[in-house]
Design an enzyme around this catalytic site. Sequence first.
Site, PDB file in Angstrom:
ATOM      1  N   HIS A  67       7.555   1.912  -2.675  1.00 55.63           N
ATOM      2  CA  HIS A  67       7.935   1.072  -1.545  1.00 55.63           C
ATOM      3  C   HIS A  67       6.723   0.257  -1.088  1.00 55.63           C
ATOM      4  O   HIS A  67       5.589   0.509  -1.510  1.00 55.63           O
ATOM      5  CB  HIS A  67       8.459   1.912  -0.376  1.00 55.63           C
ATOM      6  CG  HIS A  67       9.859   2.394  -0.564  1.00 55.63           C
ATOM      7  ND1 HIS A  67      10.151   3.540  -1.269  1.00 55.63           N
ATOM      8  CD2 HIS A  67      11.044   1.888  -0.163  1.00 55.63           C
ATOM      9  CE1 HIS A  67      11.472   3.719  -1.281  1.00 55.63           C
ATOM     10  NE2 HIS A  67      12.033   2.732  -0.611  1.00 55.63           N
TER      11      HIS A  67
ATOM     12  N   LYS B 104       5.852   0.958   4.807  1.00 53.85           N
ATOM     13  CA  LYS B 104       6.874   1.989   5.020  1.00 53.85           C
ATOM     14  C   LYS B 104       6.238   3.188   5.705  1.00 53.85           C
ATOM     15  O   LYS B 104       5.155   3.641   5.307  1.00 53.85           O
ATOM     16  CB  LYS B 104       7.512   2.399   3.690  1.00 53.85           C
ATOM     17  CG  LYS B 104       8.655   3.393   3.856  1.00 53.85           C
ATOM     18  CD  LYS B 104       9.397   3.601   2.544  1.00 53.85           C
ATOM     19  CE  LYS B 104      10.510   4.632   2.682  1.00 53.85           C
ATOM     20  NZ  LYS B 104      11.523   4.253   3.693  1.00 53.85           N
TER      21      LYS B 104
END
Length: 267
Positions: free
Chosen positions: A156, A160
């Site tokens: 990600h 995040k």
Amino acid sequence: MSTNLKVAVVGAGGRMGKEVVKMVLEDKDLELVAAINRSHEGEDAGTLVGLSPCGVLVQTDLEKALSTSGAQVLVDFTTPQSVYANTVLAIRLGVAPVVGATGFTSEQIEDLDKQCQHKGIGGLIAPNFSIGAILMMKFAAQASKYMPNVEIIEYHGDQKLDAPSGTAIKTAELIAQNREEIRQGNPHEEETIDGARGAYYNGFRIHSVRLPGVFAQQEVIFGGFGQTLKIRHDSYERAGYMPGVNLAVKKVMEYKGMVYGFEHFID
């Protein structure tokens, strides 16, 4: 009188919230009746997401919006800090919550299920609404019956907040249902740098990669004698989640109680 399913969106000004508002406005079977956001109060929700004005103005008070709009479903892609309170409020008002967030404890989900049952409505908490990602989880769970040695790598963006991702945790839970705990690797292995082998879950490892330029990917790798199997899913933009959200909004009305995991909505 409209027979369309009436939908409210909280976090309507966020990145995922805007996609949900667009999806609702573009579906003839759905009707946007409320858009709630901490900012943009009084702005037309259609204009907010780059579409023509729709007549629904952004509000900041969730309880007032749900109480006065006639909403049947609330879609919530806000932060882990607010989703639980939002969900409790929606259930109390008889509005079926569809929640795209992580961070709920098993005790909270059990309690929310009781609340939904008491109100006679359905609800959904889903770490991931991507149909492709759900299929990846299902395939991984099936494969773990025959190839129990497995590791998960999820990727990600660097902003995040949680690690591992909710999708990785849900994948791990599904795998754990289909295999006994096996402590993988050399029994005498030693991490010379703490965390080098990743997070430990039910005998296998989960690795979280966080880099700028990455959106959302996950790879589940199975190892066996003389072979490996890799099941991978890549998401490239938030619009890819909308077919799943659309399905969830419509199917949640068929349920009673809180459902954890979008995979239950896919036959």
